[in-house]
Design a protein around this motif. Structure first.
Motif, PDB file in Angstrom:
ATOM      1  N   ILE A   1       0.836  -1.202   0.000  1.00 42.58           N
ATOM      2  CA  ILE A   1       0.000   0.000   0.000  1.00 42.58           C
ATOM      3  C   ILE A   1       0.871   1.253   0.000  1.00 42.58           C
ATOM      4  O   ILE A   1       0.658   2.185  -0.800  1.00 42.58           O
ATOM      5  CB  ILE A   1      -0.942   0.000   1.216  1.00 42.58           C
ATOM      6  CG1 ILE A   1      -1.980  -1.132   1.108  1.00 42.58           C
ATOM      7  CG2 ILE A   1      -1.632   1.355   1.366  1.00 42.58           C
ATOM      8  CD1 ILE A   1      -3.007  -0.969   0.006  1.00 42.58           C
ATOM      9  N   GLU A   2       1.861   1.309   0.872  1.00 46.59           N
ATOM     10  CA  GLU A   2       2.651   2.530   1.019  1.00 46.59           C
ATOM     11  C   GLU A   2       3.573   2.785  -0.171  1.00 46.59           C
ATOM     12  O   GLU A   2       3.900   3.934  -0.471  1.00 46.59           O
ATOM     13  CB  GLU A   2       3.431   2.501   2.333  1.00 46.59           C
ATOM     14  CG  GLU A   2       2.514   2.505   3.549  1.00 46.59           C
ATOM     15  CD  GLU A   2       3.189   2.959   4.827  1.00 46.59           C
ATOM     16  OE1 GLU A   2       4.374   3.349   4.786  1.00 46.59           O
ATOM     17  OE2 GLU A   2       2.516   2.921   5.874  1.00 46.59           O
ATOM     18  N   GLU A   3       3.969   1.741  -0.857  1.00 47.87           N
ATOM     19  CA  GLU A   3       4.739   1.925  -2.082  1.00 47.87           C
ATOM     20  C   GLU A   3       3.867   2.300  -3.272  1.00 47.87           C
ATOM     21  O   GLU A   3       4.386   2.671  -4.325  1.00 47.87           O
ATOM     22  CB  GLU A   3       5.514   0.650  -2.417  1.00 47.87           C
ATOM     23  CG  GLU A   3       6.707   0.384  -1.518  1.00 47.87           C
ATOM     24  CD  GLU A   3       7.469  -0.864  -1.913  1.00 47.87           C
ATOM     25  OE1 GLU A   3       8.667  -0.952  -1.583  1.00 47.87           O
ATOM     26  OE2 GLU A   3       6.860  -1.776  -2.532  1.00 47.87           O
TER      27      GLU A   3
ATOM     28  N   VAL B   1      -0.505  -1.289  -4.937  1.00 52.56           N
ATOM     29  CA  VAL B   1      -1.954  -1.465  -5.003  1.00 52.56           C
ATOM     30  C   VAL B   1      -2.597  -0.459  -4.049  1.00 52.56           C
ATOM     31  O   VAL B   1      -1.933   0.071  -3.149  1.00 52.56           O
ATOM     32  CB  VAL B   1      -2.397  -2.903  -4.623  1.00 52.56           C
ATOM     33  CG1 VAL B   1      -1.926  -3.913  -5.650  1.00 52.56           C
ATOM     34  CG2 VAL B   1      -1.891  -3.279  -3.240  1.00 52.56           C
ATOM     35  N   ALA B   2      -3.883  -0.235  -4.238  1.00 50.60           N
ATOM     36  CA  ALA B   2      -4.609   0.690  -3.361  1.00 50.60           C
ATOM     37  C   ALA B   2      -5.420  -0.030  -2.294  1.00 50.60           C
ATOM     38  O   ALA B   2      -5.714   0.549  -1.243  1.00 50.60           O
ATOM     39  CB  ALA B   2      -5.534   1.583  -4.185  1.00 50.60           C
ATOM     40  N   ARG B   3      -5.768  -1.318  -2.553  1.00 50.55           N
ATOM     41  CA  ARG B   3      -6.613  -2.057  -1.606  1.00 50.55           C
ATOM     42  C   ARG B   3      -6.150  -3.510  -1.523  1.00 50.55           C
ATOM     43  O   ARG B   3      -6.034  -4.177  -2.561  1.00 50.55           O
ATOM     44  CB  ARG B   3      -8.081  -2.013  -2.042  1.00 50.55           C
ATOM     45  CG  ARG B   3      -8.706  -0.629  -2.021  1.00 50.55           C
ATOM     46  CD  ARG B   3     -10.170  -0.653  -2.434  1.00 50.55           C
ATOM     47  NE  ARG B   3     -10.357  -1.246  -3.757  1.00 50.55           N
ATOM     48  CZ  ARG B   3     -10.145  -0.613  -4.908  1.00 50.55           C
ATOM     49  NH1 ARG B   3      -9.717   0.638  -4.905  1.00 50.55           N
ATOM     50  NH2 ARG B   3     -10.353  -1.224  -6.073  1.00 50.55           N
ATOM     51  N   VAL B   4      -5.908  -3.975  -0.314  1.00 52.19           N
ATOM     52  CA  VAL B   4      -5.508  -5.360  -0.050  1.00 52.19           C
ATOM     53  C   VAL B   4      -6.484  -5.959   0.951  1.00 52.19           C
ATOM     54  O   VAL B   4      -6.855  -5.306   1.941  1.00 52.19           O
ATOM     55  CB  VAL B   4      -4.076  -5.439   0.522  1.00 52.19           C
ATOM     56  CG1 VAL B   4      -3.733  -6.872   0.931  1.00 52.19           C
ATOM     57  CG2 VAL B   4      -3.058  -4.924  -0.480  1.00 52.19           C
TER      58      VAL B   4
ATOM     59  N   GLY C   1      -6.991   0.437  11.138  1.00 53.15           N
ATOM     60  CA  GLY C   1      -6.925   1.868  10.861  1.00 53.15           C
ATOM     61  C   GLY C   1      -6.017   2.249   9.707  1.00 53.15           C
ATOM     62  O   GLY C   1      -5.932   3.433   9.348  1.00 53.15           O
ATOM     63  N   ARG C   2      -5.319   1.283   9.123  1.00 56.60           N
ATOM     64  CA  ARG C   2      -4.452   1.594   7.982  1.00 56.60           C
ATOM     65  C   ARG C   2      -5.290   1.631   6.704  1.00 56.60           C
ATOM     66  O   ARG C   2      -5.949   0.643   6.363  1.00 56.60           O
ATOM     67  CB  ARG C   2      -3.335   0.567   7.847  1.00 56.60           C
ATOM     68  CG  ARG C   2      -2.295   0.650   8.975  1.00 56.60           C
ATOM     69  CD  ARG C   2      -1.144  -0.308   8.706  1.00 56.60           C
ATOM     70  NE  ARG C   2      -0.139  -0.283   9.755  1.00 56.60           N
ATOM     71  CZ  ARG C   2       0.917   0.511   9.774  1.00 56.60           C
ATOM     72  NH1 ARG C   2       1.110   1.376   8.773  1.00 56.60           N
ATOM     73  NH2 ARG C   2       1.790   0.462  10.773  1.00 56.60           N
ATOM     74  N   PRO C   3      -5.262   2.741   5.981  1.00 57.44           N
ATOM     75  CA  PRO C   3      -6.077   2.841   4.765  1.00 57.44           C
ATOM     76  C   PRO C   3      -5.708   1.764   3.749  1.00 57.44           C
ATOM     77  O   PRO C   3      -4.534   1.440   3.562  1.00 57.44           O
ATOM     78  CB  PRO C   3      -5.732   4.241   4.227  1.00 57.44           C
ATOM     79  CG  PRO C   3      -5.189   4.988   5.396  1.00 57.44           C
ATOM     80  CD  PRO C   3      -4.506   3.965   6.255  1.00 57.44           C
TER      81      PRO C   3
ATOM     82  N   PRO D   1     -10.926  -5.595  -3.320  1.00 58.48           N
ATOM     83  CA  PRO D   1      -9.461  -5.555  -3.215  1.00 58.48           C
ATOM     84  C   PRO D   1      -8.794  -5.776  -4.568  1.00 58.48           C
ATOM     85  O   PRO D   1      -9.346  -6.446  -5.453  1.00 58.48           O
ATOM     86  CB  PRO D   1      -9.149  -6.709  -2.267  1.00 58.48           C
ATOM     87  CG  PRO D   1     -10.274  -7.670  -2.470  1.00 58.48           C
ATOM     88  CD  PRO D   1     -11.483  -6.812  -2.689  1.00 58.48           C
ATOM     89  N   GLU D   2      -7.604  -5.224  -4.712  1.00 58.33           N
ATOM     90  CA  GLU D   2      -6.789  -5.454  -5.902  1.00 58.33           C
ATOM     91  C   GLU D   2      -5.887  -6.666  -5.723  1.00 58.33           C
ATOM     92  O   GLU D   2      -5.249  -7.118  -6.685  1.00 58.33           O
ATOM     93  CB  GLU D   2      -5.957  -4.214  -6.207  1.00 58.33           C
ATOM     94  CG  GLU D   2      -6.814  -2.985  -6.533  1.00 58.33           C
ATOM     95  CD  GLU D   2      -5.989  -1.725  -6.629  1.00 58.33           C
ATOM     96  OE1 GLU D   2      -4.778  -1.809  -6.899  1.00 58.33           O
ATOM     97  OE2 GLU D   2      -6.554  -0.645  -6.428  1.00 58.33           O
ATOM     98  N   LEU D   3      -5.824  -7.177  -4.497  1.00 61.08           N
ATOM     99  CA  LEU D   3      -4.987  -8.334  -4.182  1.00 61.08           C
ATOM    100  C   LEU D   3      -5.508  -8.977  -2.909  1.00 61.08           C
ATOM    101  O   LEU D   3      -5.920  -8.284  -1.972  1.00 61.08           O
ATOM    102  CB  LEU D   3      -3.526  -7.897  -3.968  1.00 61.08           C
ATOM    103  CG  LEU D   3      -2.550  -8.961  -3.464  1.00 61.08           C
ATOM    104  CD1 LEU D   3      -2.261  -9.985  -4.559  1.00 61.08           C
ATOM    105  CD2 LEU D   3      -1.240  -8.327  -2.976  1.00 61.08           C
ATOM    106  N   ILE D   4      -5.473 -10.310  -2.879  1.00 65.05           N
ATOM    107  CA  ILE D   4      -5.751 -11.074  -1.661  1.00 65.05           C
ATOM    108  C   ILE D   4      -4.437 -11.662  -1.161  1.00 65.05           C
ATOM    109  O   ILE D   4      -3.711 -12.321  -1.915  1.00 65.05           O
ATOM    110  CB  ILE D   4      -6.763 -12.208  -1.917  1.00 65.05           C
ATOM    111  CG1 ILE D   4      -8.144 -11.644  -2.258  1.00 65.05           C
ATOM    112  CG2 ILE D   4      -6.848 -13.134  -0.700  1.00 65.05           C
ATOM    113  CD1 ILE D   4      -9.127 -12.694  -2.748  1.00 65.05           C
ATOM    114  N   LEU D   5      -4.122 -11.413   0.105  1.00 70.33           N
ATOM    115  CA  LEU D   5      -3.076 -12.151   0.803  1.00 70.33           C
ATOM    116  C   LEU D   5      -3.778 -13.240   1.605  1.00 70.33           C
ATOM    117  O   LEU D   5      -4.602 -12.942   2.481  1.00 70.33           O
ATOM    118  CB  LEU D   5      -2.272 -11.236   1.723  1.00 70.33           C
ATOM    119  CG  LEU D   5      -1.431 -10.155   1.046  1.00 70.33           C
ATOM    120  CD1 LEU D   5      -0.715  -9.305   2.111  1.00 70.33           C
ATOM    121  CD2 LEU D   5      -0.419 -10.753   0.077  1.00 70.33           C
ATOM    122  N   TYR D   6      -3.472 -14.492   1.312  1.00 69.94           N
ATOM    123  CA  TYR D   6      -4.257 -15.622   1.808  1.00 69.94           C
ATOM    124  C   TYR D   6      -3.425 -16.448   2.788  1.00 69.94           C
ATOM    125  O   TYR D   6      -2.414 -17.032   2.414  1.00 69.94           O
ATOM    126  CB  TYR D   6      -4.681 -16.474   0.615  1.00 69.94           C
ATOM    127  CG  TYR D   6      -5.545 -17.664   0.934  1.00 69.94           C
ATOM    128  CD1 TYR D   6      -6.663 -17.542   1.763  1.00 69.94           C
ATOM    129  CD2 TYR D   6      -5.277 -18.906   0.378  1.00 69.94           C
ATOM    130  CE1 TYR D   6      -7.466 -18.636   2.030  1.00 69.94           C
ATOM    131  CE2 TYR D   6      -6.075 -20.006   0.631  1.00 69.94           C
ATOM    132  CZ  TYR D   6      -7.170 -19.858   1.467  1.00 69.94           C
ATOM    133  OH  TYR D   6      -7.969 -20.943   1.742  1.00 69.94           O
TER     134      TYR D   6
END
Length: 319
Positions: free
Chosen positions: A141-143, A146-149, A168-170, A222-227
């Protein structure tokens, strides 16, 4: 091809006084090696210290990297943090981050370690040192990658550390489906928690998973799923309280893959929990999850050309 991330430091000697089974990651590697050309291997860099400190307290990061974690924290983690364990702790989140980048390129990728969802800001816990899921999500996100995980956690234990570290992290949302009465006693608050009674079997579990995860995917987009693909909901798991069979775990991976594919969402997996005396049987469940997900995302034909041109592909280091 199925894109798999592994680092030689994932496989380390068991420290003294450890109750964790340390052979699992090496067994996962060896079983995947037996699949030969189906797997494209990638080697990650360790997560840079500055990114570790974005998520974890800098003093705790120093304690781990310098292998001087206090005994009270080591007891909470479940094993001493030796220099080898410290190297592993930094390599694993780098692996989940690389798996995420590969998934964005190819649709799916797997880390052969990770899923360390109990690690908190100032300490590890529950066999988890650094929280690779939170670290990868925050960095992506911070780099601006992607905008949404969305972190989807199907381990039998609630992903309390991940929920606390990302709250609380956008751009980061968390989903955890777990046994209500299992560790940790004090649960954190995920974006969505699905707490199950003891003994839930395949059909009820899968129906609940689809009924709760599908709407969340549509809401969060989301633009990506971390599973976090923990295999400890298995009926015979030493630390589980659910009752999924081997086939139920396979159906779970197919379901999660289908929900992601239908919405065009890439997915990167980490192995998560799996506990018992038969390390090889546990490793086989993790490998089955990786292969099932890879095949669902089109493993062979769809990704072969991309793998041939990938600048990230490297040979597997011997460990």
């Amino acid at each position: 091809m199925i894109h798999v991330v592994h680092h030689r430091d994932y496989v380390t000697a068991a420290p003294a006084r450890s109750t964790y089974k340390w052979g699992k990651n090496g067994a996962i590697r060896d079983l995947l090696l037996a699949d030969g050309e189906r797997v494209a291997w990638h080697t990650p860099d360790a997560m840079p210290r500055r990114w570790l400190e974005v998520v974890h307290d800098p003093d705790y990061v120093a304690e781990v990297l310098e292998a001087r974690v206090p005994r009270d924290k080591e007891r909470r983690i479940g094993f001493p943090v030796t220099p080898g364990v410290a190297r592993r702790a930094a390599a694993v989140p780098g692996g989940t981050y690389l798996a995420a980048l590969l998934a964005l390129r190819h649709g799916y990728a797997a880390n052969t370690a990770g899923g360390s969802h109990h690690a908190l800001s100032e300490t590890g816990a529950g066999y988890c040192v650094f929280n690779d899921l939170a670290l990868a999500a925050v960095r992506l996100i911070e780099e601006g990658t992607v905008a949404r995980v969305l972190i989807v956690d199907v381990d039998v234990h609630q992903g309390d550390g991940t929920a606390a570290l990302t709250a609380g992290r956008p751009g980061i949302a968390t989903y955890s489906i777990h046994a209500a009465k299992n560790f940790p006693v004090r649960k954190a608050r995920s974006t969505l928690d699905v707490a199950l009674p003891d003994g839930v079997e395949d059909d009820e579990y899968l129906a609940t998973l689809e009924a709760t995860l599908a709407p969340m995917l549509d809401e969060q987009r989301p633009e990506l799923i971390l599973y976090q693909a923990g295999v400890d909901p298995f009926a015979g798991d030493r630390l589980g309280r659910l009752a999924l069979g081997e086939e139920g775990l396979i159906r779970r991976e197919r379901l999660v893959a289908r929900l992601a594919i239908e919405r065009g969402i890439p997915l990167a997996s980490a192995v998560g929990g799996g506990y018992g005396d038969d390390v090889l049987a546990i490793a086989r469940r993790h490998v089955t999850a990786i292969l099932t997900l890879g095949e669902a995302f089109g493993g062979e034909a769809e990704l072969a050309d991309a793998a041939a041109h990938s600048t990230l592909a490297t040979s597997l280091p011997h460990a």
